[in-house]
Design a protein around this motif. Structure first.
Motif: not given
Ligand SMILES: [Fe+2]
Ligand SMILES: [Fe+2]
Ligand SMILES: [Fe+2]
Lengths: 330, 256
Positions: A61, A91, A94, A174
């Motif tokens: 990520e 990202e 994440h 996502e």
């Protein structure tokens, strides 16, 4: 996939009879789909394999910010720029949840970062390819986030509670990314001949690397059986890859783009697409560090880390001073 | 603001100045994504950039509306050359080390927030509406910037030194934001925008307090570097635009 080559114990899974009582109780909980939580007893191999898998995923990520971040300053409209920044930001988020999930297993974020920078921890091969045109931003959202979802949806069922819960949160975002990427591709394919050619070229370059995201063929993977028994890898690499191809080919057709595989063919008997061989040599080269951007990606992360040292130290020092002043005042 | 058939050029300039400040700063800040000193900073800077792009879009849409020639926010962002840009020189200064980025942001936020608060009572309702939306974001940016300036100023010797160097380099650019020209005077007279002198005074007093807490010293007599608001920029802006406008220039008329 994001964790493509996770080494497990390298041994075949034990049968329940072969296990010590602790381990047997653990395996029975896993078999009954009861989530394992951080404070519970777990086999050392389970803990280590999970740390590897989650940290590879987290590193992916983080490194994954770079190829797309490359186009933030050049996004073609204000809306596209905002969407791209928001995506790259997701990202990073994440990465943060995943590092937190790994920390519950007794490893710190700093240790994981050091392993990444030392080249000891891996990240997905896909992020070692360059983003050459704007269409690559579309192709990444469509294909790379698409492949990520395929993998992460099944990981929502993973036996380890914190990882499974992180996946639930991440999957929602996502799927936005994938839609936004596909939307870029739709615009390009409905645009000028040059734009459509840009889209085709991006598909040509990203297709096979996307298929490699799922990791080597099942036959070559010595570590899958144990991971599957522990339910930290519910589906096999080949199963996931097939699902991805079956889902993605019709999307390419809809765009009017050609998937770069002369052997791609619908198989009516199997109700799935047959597809041509993947160049696993390329995959292993990229994992070894010989991909087109491995060096640049790691250098960028190293630079961020080194250049940021004074910043992190400064904040820590201030916190210590503030504490000391508070103590003195009390 | 009633029957003007002629473009209200002062109001057009105000919308461009506000929009261009936000856009060029977002362009600079956005370049940090993936390269910041900590994951939390990657996320926070992305937030700031996103807010600023949203604001730029509102201001530039308004500018297009005032101009009345059918130019959209994207047309104004991607198809003007450097001489038509109206941002202050401060926001186009390079990212430098992270200290420069934080100091540039702080000097901007320290002016931007009170400016937006004042614009909330603009005689032009469209201006007041945009300011109302942007002000909350700018307040959050200022709080974050102030906090970091103090912590890093009063951190390690190295962090103090870096923040001090950044302050020395960037302080001369801060004055332009509050330096009124004929456009600003006209807008103030019509109660569309505040007296910039007042904003500047408040801003200077505020900065003084924060720098004291941060153990930093603003340069005593720094000549104010200005010109951007009138379209006379530093050499940096051309490169920012070359980057930002690449696709729109390379593929004229394409939609994305
Ligand atoms: Fe992600
Ligand atoms: Fe992911
Ligand atoms: Fe994503």
């Amino acid at each position: 996939m994001y964790a493509q080559m996770v080494k497990s114990t390298g041994e075949r899974p034990k049968t329940l009879d072969e296990m010590a009582p602790d381990e047997r109780a653990f395996q029975m909980r896993v078999d009954a789909d009861i989530k394992i939580e951080p404070k519970e007893w777990m086999p050392e191999g389970y803990r280590k394999t999970l740390i590897r898998q989650i940290s590879q995923h987290a590193h992916s990520e983080i490194v994954g910010q770079l190829p797309e971040g490359n186009w933030i300053t050049r996004a073609p409209t204000l809306d596209r720029k905002a969407i791209l920044i928001a995506k790259v930001q997701d990202e990073a988020g994440h990465g943060l949840y995943l590092y937190c999930a790994a920390e519950t297993l007794g490893v710190s974020r700093d240790e994981m970062t050091e392993q990444l920078l030392a080249g000891k921890a891996k990240y997905s091969s896909i992020f070692n390819y360059p983003t050459l045109t704007w269409a690559d931003i579309g192709a990444i959202g469509w294909l790379v986030d698409g492949a990520a979802i395929m993998n992460q949806v099944q990981l929502q069922k993973c036996s380890y509670g914190p990882y499974s819960r992180a996946m639930v949160r991440i999957c929602k975002e996502e799927s936005f990314h994938q839609r936004q990427g596909y939307d870029i591709m739709m615009k390009l394919c409905a645009g000028t001949a040059e734009q459509k050619a840009m889209a085709q070229d991006a598909l040509d370059r990203w297709w096979h690397p996307s298929l490699m995201m799922f990791g080597p063929p099942d036959g070559d993977s010595v570590h899958s059986a144990q991971s599957m028994a522990w339910k930290i890898k519910p589906m096999s690499n080949d199963e996931l890859r097939q699902k991805f191809v079956d889902q993605t080919v019709p999307q390419a057709d809809y765009l009017g783009l050609k998937v770069p595989d002369p052997e791609l063919k619908w198989n009516e008997a199997r109700k799935g697409y047959d597809f041509g061989a993947i160049d696993w040599n390329e995959f292993h080269e990229v994992l070894k560090g010989n991909g087109p951007c491995n060096k640049e990606r790691l250098e960028a992360r190293q630079k961020a880390w080194d250049d940021g040292q004074w910043f992190r130290d400064g904040l820590m020092a201030h916190a210590r001073k503030k504490n000391a002043r508070k103590m003195a005042a009390e | 603001m009633t029957t003007a058939i002629k473009t209200d050029t002062a109001l057009f300039d105000l919308a461009l100045r506000m929009g261009d400040n936000a856009l060029i700063l977002a362009q600079r800040v956005g370049a940090w994504c993936g390269h910041a000193p900590a994951l939390e900073e990657d996320i926070a800077l992305a937030n700031v950039a996103l807010d600023l792009i949203g604001q730029a879009k509102m201001w530039l849409s308004l500018a297009g509306e005032i101009e009345g020639k059918g130019r959209s926010a994207d047309d104004l962002a991607f198809l003007r050359d450097a001489r038509q840009y109206r941002n202050a020189l401060l926001v186009e200064q390079p990212n430098g080390d992270f200290a420069h980025t934080l100091m540039r942001q702080f000097l901007f936020d320290a002016w931007h927030h009170p400016m937006l608060v004042a614009l909330k009572s603009s005689a032009d309702k469209r201006v007041a509406d945009i300011a109302g939306k942007a002000e909350k974001e700018a307040r959050y940016h200022l709080e974050r910037s102030e906090d970091l300036i103090i912590r890093l100023g009063d951190g390690t010797e190295e962090s103090r030194q870096r923040m001090q160097t950044a302050l020395g380099a960037l302080y001369p650019f801060a004055g332009e934001l509050s330096a009124a020209d004929a456009v600003d005077a006209d807008l103030a007279a019509r109660k569309i925008a505040p007296d910039l002198g007042d904003i500047g005074k408040g801003c200077a007093a505020y900065l003084k307090g924060v720098f004291a807490d941060a153990t930093l010293n603003a340069p005593e007599s720094a000549a104010v570097r200005k010109g951007g608001k009138q379209g006379l920029h530093s050499e940096h802006l051309g490169y920012i635009l070359a980057d930002m406008q690449f696709l729109q220039r390379a593929y004229p008329g394409a939609t994305w």
